[in-house]
Design a protein around this motif. Sequence first.
Motif, PDB file in Angstrom:
ATOM      1  N   LEU A 195      56.530 -18.457 117.471  1.00 40.42           N
ATOM      2  CA  LEU A 195      57.550 -19.025 118.345  1.00 40.42           C
ATOM      3  C   LEU A 195      58.834 -18.219 118.234  1.00 40.42           C
ATOM      4  CD1 LEU A 195      57.192 -22.805 117.345  1.00 40.42           C
ATOM      5  CD2 LEU A 195      55.959 -21.575 119.136  1.00 40.42           C
ATOM      6  N   THR A 236      63.780 -25.302 124.142  1.00 38.72           N
ATOM      7  CA  THR A 236      63.064 -25.270 122.875  1.00 38.72           C
ATOM      8  C   THR A 236      62.432 -23.881 122.730  1.00 38.72           C
ATOM      9  OG1 THR A 236      61.079 -26.168 123.914  1.00 38.72           O
ATOM     10  CG2 THR A 236      62.555 -27.759 122.856  1.00 38.72           C
ATOM     11  N   PRO A 237      62.002 -23.517 121.524  1.00 37.39           N
ATOM     12  CA  PRO A 237      61.377 -22.194 121.356  1.00 37.39           C
ATOM     13  C   PRO A 237      60.154 -22.044 122.265  1.00 37.39           C
ATOM     14  CG  PRO A 237      61.834 -23.189 119.232  1.00 37.39           C
ATOM     15  CD  PRO A 237      62.074 -24.251 120.269  1.00 37.39           C
ATOM     16  N   TYR A 238      59.834 -20.809 122.566  1.00 38.42           N
ATOM     17  CA  TYR A 238      58.666 -20.482 123.381  1.00 38.42           C
ATOM     18  C   TYR A 238      57.535 -19.970 122.486  1.00 38.42           C
ATOM     19  CZ  TYR A 238      61.121 -20.723 127.864  1.00 38.42           C
ATOM     20  OH  TYR A 238      61.798 -21.151 128.988  1.00 38.42           O
ATOM     21  N   CYS A 239      56.315 -20.274 122.871  1.00 40.66           N
ATOM     22  CA  CYS A 239      55.145 -19.636 122.267  1.00 40.66           C
ATOM     23  C   CYS A 239      55.127 -18.220 122.822  1.00 40.66           C
ATOM     24  CB  CYS A 239      53.864 -20.369 122.663  1.00 40.66           C
ATOM     25  SG  CYS A 239      53.806 -22.088 122.125  1.00 40.66           S
ATOM     26  N   ARG A 245      58.801 -28.951 118.803  1.00 38.35           N
ATOM     27  CA  ARG A 245      58.359 -28.836 120.192  1.00 38.35           C
ATOM     28  C   ARG A 245      58.595 -27.403 120.655  1.00 38.35           C
ATOM     29  NH1 ARG A 245      56.661 -32.458 123.781  1.00 38.35           N
ATOM     30  NH2 ARG A 245      57.722 -34.305 123.014  1.00 38.35           N
ATOM     31  N   ALA A 246      57.673 -26.903 121.461  1.00 38.34           N
ATOM     32  CA  ALA A 246      57.780 -25.548 121.984  1.00 38.34           C
ATOM     33  C   ALA A 246      57.262 -25.510 123.417  1.00 38.34           C
ATOM     34  CB  ALA A 246      56.977 -24.579 121.116  1.00 38.34           C
ATOM     35  N   VAL A 255      63.022 -18.238 120.143  1.00 40.81           N
ATOM     36  CA  VAL A 255      63.966 -18.788 121.113  1.00 40.81           C
ATOM     37  C   VAL A 255      64.263 -17.683 122.123  1.00 40.81           C
ATOM     38  CG1 VAL A 255      66.288 -19.702 121.452  1.00 40.81           C
ATOM     39  CG2 VAL A 255      64.936 -20.425 119.470  1.00 40.81           C
ATOM     40  N   THR A 311      62.589 -33.190 119.688  1.00 40.49           N
ATOM     41  CA  THR A 311      62.203 -31.788 119.581  1.00 40.49           C
ATOM     42  C   THR A 311      61.723 -31.441 118.175  1.00 40.49           C
ATOM     43  OG1 THR A 311      64.517 -31.238 119.189  1.00 40.49           O
ATOM     44  CG2 THR A 311      63.691 -30.989 121.444  1.00 40.49           C
TER      45      THR A 311
END
Length: 165
Positions: free
Chosen positions: A129, A137-140, A66-67, A131, A54
């Motif tokens: 990004l 993983t975090p989101y766009c 990673r997102a 969370v 990640t």
Amino acid sequence: MNSSTTHTCAMCGLETSDHDRDVRFRLPDPVLNSPGQHLAEGSWLSEPDPNVATLMQIPGISPFVRALLPVQLEGGHELRLGVWVAIHPDDMQRAASVWNAPEYSALKLTGYLANRIEPWGLFAVPVDLAVLNPDHTPYCVSSPNAGLHDVLTREWSHDVLASLP
């Protein structure tokens, strides 16, 4: 009902299992196109396997996180792209320090898409990004780039599925 039965989407003719799915990019494009790739001397990955990692730091290229890039499809389906985002080295240190801590749920980062996203041709565009779920993983979540903003906020035809691996 037989669990091996497939269902066809009335909107596009593809199997419905092709709609709500995750597509994960193995490496950031700049790493994929570099000598030694993720095995270059001095590289660091949060996990030995880049399919699972990640966080990634590649000397002379960038740190990456990673997102998830959600793409809303017609009919209530969602495609999630597991992309890499180039981030600032200071942000890598901050992200790594909270990744497995309660503070992770408040993590926000900015960076640049490090994978070419088709069919939109997006690459190296800014992205924010956050969370949204501490188990992911975090989101766009947003972008000042008009094309990425559209990807994040519009509902798309199932035709986009044909351009994915």
